[in-house]
Design a protein around this motif. Sequence first.
Motif, mmCIF file in Angstrom:
data_model
loop_
_atom_site.group_PDB
_atom_site.id
_atom_site.type_symbol
_atom_site.label_atom_id
_atom_site.label_comp_id
_atom_site.label_asym_id
_atom_site.label_seq_id
_atom_site.Cartn_x
_atom_site.Cartn_y
_atom_site.Cartn_z
ATOM 1 N N TYR A 101 -28.651 7.478 -23.253
ATOM 2 C CA TYR A 101 -27.329 6.650 -23.328
ATOM 3 C C TYR A 101 -27.386 5.339 -23.909
ATOM 4 C CZ TYR A 101 -22.448 5.411 -22.498
ATOM 5 O OH TYR A 101 -21.167 4.970 -22.426
ATOM 6 N N ASN A 105 -25.564 3.858 -27.836
ATOM 7 C CA ASN A 105 -24.469 3.401 -27.492
ATOM 8 C C ASN A 105 -24.643 1.763 -27.481
ATOM 9 O OD1 ASN A 105 -22.245 5.393 -26.283
ATOM 10 N ND2 ASN A 105 -24.200 5.925 -25.365
ATOM 11 N N ALA A 145 -12.911 0.523 -23.300
ATOM 12 C CA ALA A 145 -13.560 1.901 -23.817
ATOM 13 C C ALA A 145 -14.992 1.920 -23.560
ATOM 14 C CB ALA A 145 -13.479 1.440 -25.519
ATOM 15 N N ILE A 146 -15.713 0.880 -23.612
ATOM 16 C CA ILE A 146 -17.200 1.232 -23.191
ATOM 17 C C ILE A 146 -17.341 1.568 -21.631
ATOM 18 C CG2 ILE A 146 -18.160 -0.095 -24.844
ATOM 19 C CD1 ILE A 146 -18.945 -2.071 -22.645
ATOM 20 N N ALA A 149 -16.087 5.318 -21.183
ATOM 21 C CA ALA A 149 -17.187 6.239 -21.848
ATOM 22 C C ALA A 149 -18.453 6.259 -20.802
ATOM 23 C CB ALA A 149 -17.533 5.974 -23.303
ATOM 24 N N PHE A 150 -18.733 5.312 -20.442
ATOM 25 C CA PHE A 150 -19.928 5.138 -19.496
ATOM 26 C C PHE A 150 -19.399 5.907 -18.114
ATOM 27 C CE2 PHE A 150 -22.863 3.361 -16.252
ATOM 28 C CZ PHE A 150 -23.785 3.756 -16.850
ATOM 29 N N ASP A 152 -17.262 8.484 -17.913
ATOM 30 C CA ASP A 152 -17.696 9.807 -18.298
ATOM 31 C C ASP A 152 -18.761 10.206 -18.190
ATOM 32 O OD1 ASP A 152 -14.702 9.665 -18.484
ATOM 33 O OD2 ASP A 152 -14.580 9.969 -20.659
ATOM 34 N N PHE A 153 -19.859 9.559 -18.751
ATOM 35 C CA PHE A 153 -21.116 9.691 -18.640
ATOM 36 C C PHE A 153 -21.697 9.809 -17.048
ATOM 37 C CE2 PHE A 153 -25.450 7.702 -18.002
ATOM 38 C CZ PHE A 153 -26.112 8.587 -18.553
ATOM 39 N N SER A 156 -20.679 12.971 -15.384
ATOM 40 C CA SER A 156 -20.683 14.109 -16.064
ATOM 41 C C SER A 156 -21.271 15.154 -15.424
ATOM 42 C CB SER A 156 -21.198 13.875 -17.587
ATOM 43 O OG SER A 156 -22.527 13.677 -17.401
#
Length: 160
Positions: A101, A105, A145-146, A149-150, A152-153, A156
């Motif tokens: 990751y 990113n 935003a980050i 996204a993180f 979600d990761f 996950s």
Amino acid sequence: MFKHAITGAIGAAAFLAATPLAAQNITADLDQIAGLLKEEGYQAKIDESEGQRWIESGMSGYTYLILPFGCNDAGEDCKSVQFYVSFVPQTKPTLEEMNTYAAENRFGRVYLDNDGDPVIEMDIDLEAGGMSKELFIDNLAYWDAIMVAFGDFAFSKDPE
């Protein structure tokens, strides 16, 4: 020539004195940052423990902290802030997944904390006069935003 320079300097000083606080650069002053967050429609609570202060805020369904760094012994005149969030998923990412990751990113520093929980941080340098309100808000949008996204990761592998 000097008369114009002096007149310009006096005019600039008068302009700055008359300029509202919101038009001044954002520094690592937690009260100023909390005020800006509230002005932009976000929650911002200043917390304190054992002489340390920080802001608790949230966006996109996540709570995060803004921590001051590079402060003097009185906790003032800070030089930077750090946006910080730790996630606690049921199934934690592995170190290999975290490394992948991080490699894919660009923004945000990620790691596993002492409990193996995934963490993302983003530092903002506000030394030497700070940054404009617009640039700070732009950095806040990057953080949102980050962080999402993180998040979600990080979640996950958890069941829905």
